[in-house]
Design a protein around this motif. Structure first.
Motif, mmCIF file in Angstrom:
data_model
loop_
_atom_site.group_PDB
_atom_site.id
_atom_site.type_symbol
_atom_site.label_atom_id
_atom_site.label_comp_id
_atom_site.label_asym_id
_atom_site.label_seq_id
_atom_site.Cartn_x
_atom_site.Cartn_y
_atom_site.Cartn_z
ATOM 1 N N GLU A 16 33.747 -91.177 -2.124
ATOM 2 C CA GLU A 16 34.462 -92.418 -1.814
ATOM 3 C C GLU A 16 35.949 -92.296 -2.089
ATOM 4 O OE1 GLU A 16 32.368 -95.398 -3.998
ATOM 5 O OE2 GLU A 16 30.658 -95.259 -2.640
ATOM 6 N N LYS A 17 36.289 -91.469 -3.048
ATOM 7 C CA LYS A 17 37.699 -91.307 -3.407
ATOM 8 C C LYS A 17 38.404 -90.302 -2.510
ATOM 9 C CE LYS A 17 37.562 -92.536 -8.283
ATOM 10 N NZ LYS A 17 37.226 -91.948 -9.579
ATOM 11 N N ARG A 18 37.641 -89.606 -1.673
ATOM 12 C CA ARG A 18 38.226 -88.556 -0.854
ATOM 13 C C ARG A 18 38.793 -89.132 0.439
ATOM 14 N NH1 ARG A 18 33.785 -85.126 0.786
ATOM 15 N NH2 ARG A 18 33.793 -84.143 -1.245
ATOM 16 N N MET A 19 40.042 -88.787 0.708
ATOM 17 C CA MET A 19 40.674 -89.268 1.933
ATOM 18 C C MET A 19 40.597 -88.201 3.012
ATOM 19 S SD MET A 19 42.218 -91.979 2.838
ATOM 20 C CE MET A 19 41.848 -91.942 4.564
ATOM 21 N N LEU A 20 40.844 -86.958 2.586
ATOM 22 C CA LEU A 20 40.914 -85.846 3.533
ATOM 23 C C LEU A 20 40.192 -84.636 2.985
ATOM 24 C CD1 LEU A 20 44.635 -85.928 4.562
ATOM 25 C CD2 LEU A 20 42.799 -85.444 6.157
ATOM 26 N N LYS A 21 39.459 -83.976 3.863
ATOM 27 C CA LYS A 21 38.833 -82.727 3.442
ATOM 28 C C LYS A 21 39.058 -81.686 4.534
ATOM 29 C CE LYS A 21 34.330 -81.396 3.295
ATOM 30 N NZ LYS A 21 32.911 -81.531 2.951
ATOM 31 N N VAL A 22 39.599 -80.551 4.141
ATOM 32 C CA VAL A 22 39.845 -79.452 5.071
ATOM 33 C C VAL A 22 39.028 -78.269 4.589
ATOM 34 C CG1 VAL A 22 41.618 -77.856 5.923
ATOM 35 C CG2 VAL A 22 42.183 -80.264 5.577
ATOM 36 N N ARG A 23 38.247 -77.669 5.496
ATOM 37 C CA ARG A 23 37.396 -76.540 5.113
ATOM 38 C C ARG A 23 37.584 -75.380 6.074
ATOM 39 N NH1 ARG A 23 37.213 -77.447 0.964
ATOM 40 N NH2 ARG A 23 35.732 -78.479 -0.381
ATOM 41 N N GLY A 24 38.004 -74.259 5.543
ATOM 42 C CA GLY A 24 38.094 -73.033 6.346
ATOM 43 C C GLY A 24 38.933 -73.176 7.598
ATOM 44 N N LEU A 25 40.015 -73.937 7.494
ATOM 45 C CA LEU A 25 40.835 -74.188 8.686
ATOM 46 C C LEU A 25 41.659 -72.941 9.057
ATOM 47 C CD1 LEU A 25 42.944 -77.384 9.306
ATOM 48 C CD2 LEU A 25 43.740 -75.161 10.003
ATOM 49 N N SER A 26 41.463 -72.475 10.285
ATOM 50 C CA SER A 26 42.263 -71.362 10.801
ATOM 51 C C SER A 26 42.865 -71.763 12.127
ATOM 52 C CB SER A 26 41.394 -70.113 10.991
ATOM 53 O OG SER A 26 40.902 -69.668 9.738
ATOM 54 N N LYS A 27 44.052 -71.229 12.400
ATOM 55 C CA LYS A 27 44.706 -71.523 13.669
ATOM 56 C C LYS A 27 45.367 -70.262 14.208
ATOM 57 C CE LYS A 27 46.523 -74.072 16.943
ATOM 58 N NZ LYS A 27 45.705 -74.767 17.936
ATOM 59 N N THR A 28 45.068 -69.968 15.446
ATOM 60 C CA THR A 28 45.634 -68.788 16.089
ATOM 61 C C THR A 28 46.392 -69.229 17.327
ATOM 62 O OG1 THR A 28 43.685 -67.578 15.334
ATOM 63 C CG2 THR A 28 44.998 -66.528 17.035
#
Ligand SMILES: Nc1ncnc2c1ncn2[C@@H]1O[C@H](COP(=O)(O)OP(=O)(O)OP(=O)(O)O)[C@@H](O)[C@H]1O
Ligand SMILES: [Mg+2]
Length: 263
Positions: A16-28
């Motif tokens: 509930e306290k989490r606004m954003l979660k990023v997991r293993g984000l890659s960009k090519t």
């Protein structure tokens, strides 16, 4: 109550306290890896800053988190919604209603006054009537000390005034998260201080803030600083242990840490 129940409650609470979660984000981009396996969590009401050398991927990370660009792989969850699962329309609506943006080039519409630029996203949102929106914009401009610029052409105000107008525009739909890419990049030190005071206040009132900056004085205002190097998250520094008013302690610790990063 059993231990399992308590555990579930704690987990629920974290969620509930989490606004954003990023997991293993890659960009090519065209075979060029710009972001590599970024993991990041931001709590509701947190103030987080991203730093790193020019070209390390800060803006790209911000664009991927805010749905302006899409990751090559990995996951972004904004307030419980996975961005990749949204239609273009849902994404647009989420961005309009839940996210505010302050970029260095503020992309104001040149033929509109400051006021008209500020109210524009609220008219697009179409949840409130004209009168209410204009009143809100006036109150925001008053708070940010630019009430007198309402009817001005965007070319006839100072950089600091324009940046404050950009904050008004970003806040008009009451976003859950305010994103900024070098929001003070074009400002002198006194205007930077003013803008940061305003961002600290907005954050204290509950808006989550995520900024990219080169400026250690700006970053020293945050609860947490993330350091990127060549598209990877190299380290994180907690500044939340200091009161916001402890500027000097924050800056000293941050500067020493940045030096250690080779910044
Ligand atoms: N649309 C794009 N197409 C191809 N390459 C891109 C694109 N956008 C960014 N890049 C490349 O990705 C890398 C990271 O760029 P990014 O703009 O995220 O860096 P940054 O950390 O924000 O830098 P700065 O501090 O100079 O703003 C750079 O090498 C850049 O050239
Ligand atoms: Mg950038």
């Amino acid at each position: 109550m059993g231990g399992e129940m308590e555990k579930r409650t704690a987990e629920q609470e974290r969620k509930e306290k989490r606004m954003l979660k990023v997991r293993g984000l890659s960009k090519t981009y065209e075979g060029n890896q710009v972001l590599e396996q970024i993991d990041l969590e931001i709590g509701k009401g947190e103030f987080v800053v991203v730093m790193g050398q020019s070209g390390c991927g800060k803006s790209t990370l911000l664009y991927c988190i805010s749905g302006m660009d899409s990751p090559t792989s990995g996951q972004v969850v904004f307030d419980g919604k996975e961005l990749a699962g949204l239609s273009e329309r849902e994404m647009e609506s989420l961005r309009l209603k839940r996210m505010g943006f302050i970029f260095q080039k503020t992309n104001f519409l040149k033929n509109l006054s400051i006021m008209d630029n500020i109210v524009f996203p609220a008219f697009q949102n179409a949840e409130r009537g004209r009168r209410e929106i204009v009143q809100e914009a006036e109150a925001l401009m008053q708070r940010l000390g630019i009430a007198e610029t309402a009817k001005h052409d965007i070319r006839s105000v100072s950089g600091g005034q324009l940046q404050r107008a950009a904050i008004c525009r970003a806040m008009i739909n009451h976003p859950a998260v305010l994103f900024g890419d070098e929001p003070t990049g074009a400002l002198n030190s006194s205007a930077t201080r003013e803008v940061m005071d305003i961002l600290n206040r907005i954050n204290r009132e509950g808006t989550t803030v995520l900024l990219v900056t080169h400026d250690a004085k700006v970053a020293a205002r945050a609860d947490r600083v993330i350091y990127l190097e060549d598209g990877r998250k190299k380290a994180e520094l907690e500044l939340g242990k200091y009161e916001k008013s402890m500027r000097q302690e924050r800056e000293e610790e941050l500067k020493a840490w940045l030096e250690g990063m080779g910044f």
